[in-house]
Design a protein around this motif. Sequence first.
Motif, PDB file in Angstrom:
ATOM      1  N   VAL A  21       6.975 -13.123  51.586  1.00 51.54           N
ATOM      2  CA  VAL A  21       5.832 -13.722  50.908  1.00 51.54           C
ATOM      3  C   VAL A  21       6.336 -14.208  49.556  1.00 51.54           C
ATOM      4  O   VAL A  21       6.867 -13.422  48.774  1.00 51.54           O
ATOM      5  CB  VAL A  21       4.673 -12.712  50.733  1.00 51.54           C
ATOM      6  N   THR A  22       6.184 -15.507  49.313  1.00 55.08           N
ATOM      7  CA  THR A  22       6.667 -16.119  48.083  1.00 55.08           C
ATOM      8  C   THR A  22       5.490 -16.716  47.320  1.00 55.08           C
ATOM      9  O   THR A  22       4.658 -17.421  47.898  1.00 55.08           O
ATOM     10  CB  THR A  22       7.685 -17.242  48.409  1.00 55.08           C
ATOM     11  N   LEU A  23       5.425 -16.427  46.017  1.00 51.99           N
ATOM     12  CA  LEU A  23       4.368 -16.948  45.155  1.00 51.99           C
ATOM     13  C   LEU A  23       4.931 -18.085  44.313  1.00 51.99           C
ATOM     14  O   LEU A  23       5.883 -17.880  43.563  1.00 51.99           O
ATOM     15  CB  LEU A  23       3.845 -15.853  44.222  1.00 51.99           C
TER      16      LEU A  23
ATOM     17  N   VAL B 259       1.111 -19.975  48.105  1.00 49.31           N
ATOM     18  CA  VAL B 259       1.729 -18.762  48.626  1.00 49.31           C
ATOM     19  C   VAL B 259       2.316 -19.126  49.982  1.00 49.31           C
ATOM     20  O   VAL B 259       1.639 -19.735  50.813  1.00 49.31           O
ATOM     21  CB  VAL B 259       0.705 -17.612  48.771  1.00 49.31           C
ATOM     22  N   GLN B 260       3.578 -18.766  50.172  1.00 47.02           N
ATOM     23  CA  GLN B 260       4.252 -19.085  51.427  1.00 47.02           C
ATOM     24  C   GLN B 260       4.568 -17.800  52.164  1.00 47.02           C
ATOM     25  O   GLN B 260       5.184 -16.892  51.616  1.00 47.02           O
ATOM     26  CB  GLN B 260       5.539 -19.864  51.135  1.00 47.02           C
ATOM     27  N   ILE B 261       4.140 -17.725  53.415  1.00 53.40           N
ATOM     28  CA  ILE B 261       4.436 -16.587  54.280  1.00 53.40           C
ATOM     29  C   ILE B 261       5.392 -17.083  55.358  1.00 53.40           C
ATOM     30  O   ILE B 261       5.037 -17.948  56.152  1.00 53.40           O
ATOM     31  CB  ILE B 261       3.151 -16.006  54.924  1.00 53.40           C
ATOM     32  N   ASP B 262       6.615 -16.576  55.334  1.00 51.54           N
ATOM     33  CA  ASP B 262       7.641 -16.959  56.308  1.00 51.54           C
ATOM     34  C   ASP B 262       7.903 -15.799  57.253  1.00 51.54           C
ATOM     35  O   ASP B 262       8.068 -14.664  56.798  1.00 51.54           O
ATOM     36  CB  ASP B 262       8.960 -17.289  55.610  1.00 51.54           C
ATOM     37  N   VAL B 263       7.989 -16.075  58.539  1.00 47.58           N
ATOM     38  CA  VAL B 263       8.337 -15.060  59.528  1.00 47.58           C
ATOM     39  C   VAL B 263       9.522 -15.573  60.344  1.00 47.58           C
ATOM     40  O   VAL B 263       9.526 -16.720  60.793  1.00 47.58           O
ATOM     41  CB  VAL B 263       7.148 -14.739  60.470  1.00 47.58           C
ATOM     42  N   SER B 264      10.512 -14.707  60.520  1.00 46.75           N
ATOM     43  CA  SER B 264      11.665 -15.006  61.372  1.00 46.75           C
ATOM     44  C   SER B 264      11.838 -13.860  62.346  1.00 46.75           C
ATOM     45  O   SER B 264      11.981 -12.705  61.934  1.00 46.75           O
ATOM     46  CB  SER B 264      12.946 -15.115  60.538  1.00 46.75           C
ATOM     47  N   ASN B 265      11.800 -14.183  63.629  1.00 43.99           N
ATOM     48  CA  ASN B 265      12.024 -13.156  64.645  1.00 43.99           C
ATOM     49  C   ASN B 265      13.520 -12.889  64.789  1.00 43.99           C
ATOM     50  O   ASN B 265      14.332 -13.807  64.682  1.00 43.99           O
ATOM     51  CB  ASN B 265      11.471 -13.607  65.996  1.00 43.99           C
TER      52      ASN B 265
ATOM     53  N   CYS C  82       8.407 -19.364  61.676  1.00 41.73           N
ATOM     54  CA  CYS C  82       7.126 -20.002  61.416  1.00 41.73           C
ATOM     55  C   CYS C  82       6.720 -19.662  59.988  1.00 41.73           C
ATOM     56  O   CYS C  82       7.070 -18.601  59.470  1.00 41.73           O
ATOM     57  CB  CYS C  82       6.064 -19.491  62.392  1.00 41.73           C
ATOM     58  N   ALA C  83       5.988 -20.573  59.360  1.00 40.00           N
ATOM     59  CA  ALA C  83       5.501 -20.338  57.999  1.00 40.00           C
ATOM     60  C   ALA C  83       4.041 -20.743  57.915  1.00 40.00           C
ATOM     61  O   ALA C  83       3.601 -21.682  58.580  1.00 40.00           O
ATOM     62  CB  ALA C  83       6.324 -21.128  56.999  1.00 40.00           C
ATOM     63  N   VAL C  84       3.300 -20.032  57.090  1.00 39.67           N
ATOM     64  CA  VAL C  84       1.942 -20.420  56.734  1.00 39.67           C
ATOM     65  C   VAL C  84       1.945 -20.566  55.224  1.00 39.67           C
ATOM     66  O   VAL C  84       2.327 -19.639  54.497  1.00 39.67           O
ATOM     67  CB  VAL C  84       0.896 -19.384  57.189  1.00 39.67           C
ATOM     68  N   LEU C  85       1.561 -21.747  54.761  1.00 42.29           N
ATOM     69  CA  LEU C  85       1.519 -22.049  53.334  1.00 42.29           C
ATOM     70  C   LEU C  85       0.062 -22.111  52.907  1.00 42.29           C
ATOM     71  O   LEU C  85      -0.719 -22.874  53.470  1.00 42.29           O
ATOM     72  CB  LEU C  85       2.207 -23.384  53.057  1.00 42.29           C
ATOM     73  N   LEU C  86      -0.303 -21.311  51.922  1.00 40.70           N
ATOM     74  CA  LEU C  86      -1.684 -21.251  51.445  1.00 40.70           C
ATOM     75  C   LEU C  86      -1.784 -21.943  50.094  1.00 40.70           C
ATOM     76  O   LEU C  86      -1.025 -21.629  49.170  1.00 40.70           O
ATOM     77  CB  LEU C  86      -2.135 -19.796  51.289  1.00 40.70           C
ATOM     78  N   GLY C  87      -2.714 -22.874  49.957  1.00 37.73           N
ATOM     79  CA  GLY C  87      -2.948 -23.522  48.675  1.00 37.73           C
ATOM     80  C   GLY C  87      -3.794 -22.630  47.793  1.00 37.73           C
ATOM     81  O   GLY C  87      -4.795 -22.068  48.233  1.00 37.73           O
ATOM     82  N   VAL C  88      -3.385 -22.489  46.535  1.00 35.15           N
ATOM     83  CA  VAL C  88      -4.151 -21.717  45.557  1.00 35.15           C
ATOM     84  C   VAL C  88      -4.427 -22.671  44.399  1.00 35.15           C
ATOM     85  O   VAL C  88      -3.592 -22.844  43.514  1.00 35.15           O
ATOM     86  CB  VAL C  88      -3.379 -20.467  45.076  1.00 35.15           C
ATOM     87  N   GLY C  89      -5.568 -23.342  44.462  1.00 38.07           N
ATOM     88  CA  GLY C  89      -5.847 -24.392  43.493  1.00 38.07           C
ATOM     89  C   GLY C  89      -4.953 -25.590  43.784  1.00 38.07           C
ATOM     90  O   GLY C  89      -4.366 -25.711  44.860  1.00 38.07           O
TER      91      GLY C  89
END
Length: 179
Positions: free
Chosen positions: A95-97, A148-154, A136-143
């Motif tokens: 999780v990257t801010l 916030v970037q959530i990266d997952v690697s199996n 896979c990544a989910v990028l969330l916009g905050v304003g």
Amino acid sequence: MADRLRLLWVPVVLVALAGCGQASPGTGPGPVTSAPPSSSTPPVAWTGLAAMDPCTLLGPQDRSTAGVSVLGKPKEIAGARACDWTVPGAFGVTVTLSETDGLADLEVAKKTATKTTVGSHPALKVMDKKAADGTCAVLLGVGDAASVQIDVSNSGFSDTPLACRRAGTVAGLVEPKLP
């Protein structure tokens, strides 16, 4: 004589009690108003993502829900604060801010990104179906200017749909804690 001794103890007891309940300097419950060091901008109160520790975004119950059995380790990625959870032999989550890049500022290949929403935040789900590399990544916009970037690697870099399910689960757990 007993009355005189009792009167001598009263000031000592009052002085001792005067200190009870007082917080030590700098340890009170008040808000934190320090700012990150900067020579070009005046100090301001930490707000939004700047006030968050990425390793606290997945508490024990959240980690259990996401299948993460380890504690996160703080790290820095390209100047951004991050936290990494690695489940040996299974998968990793980071999780990257980013306090400076909104969704529109991020460089994402359009063919790999799908617009979506997670809770009340706009988001992008990013995966390369052709590569099928278990990431896979989910990028969330905050304003407009943070994300916030959530990266997952199996492990084994396989099963991209599973990586996306995991990233979506983590995003759903993190999102309610975001400003």
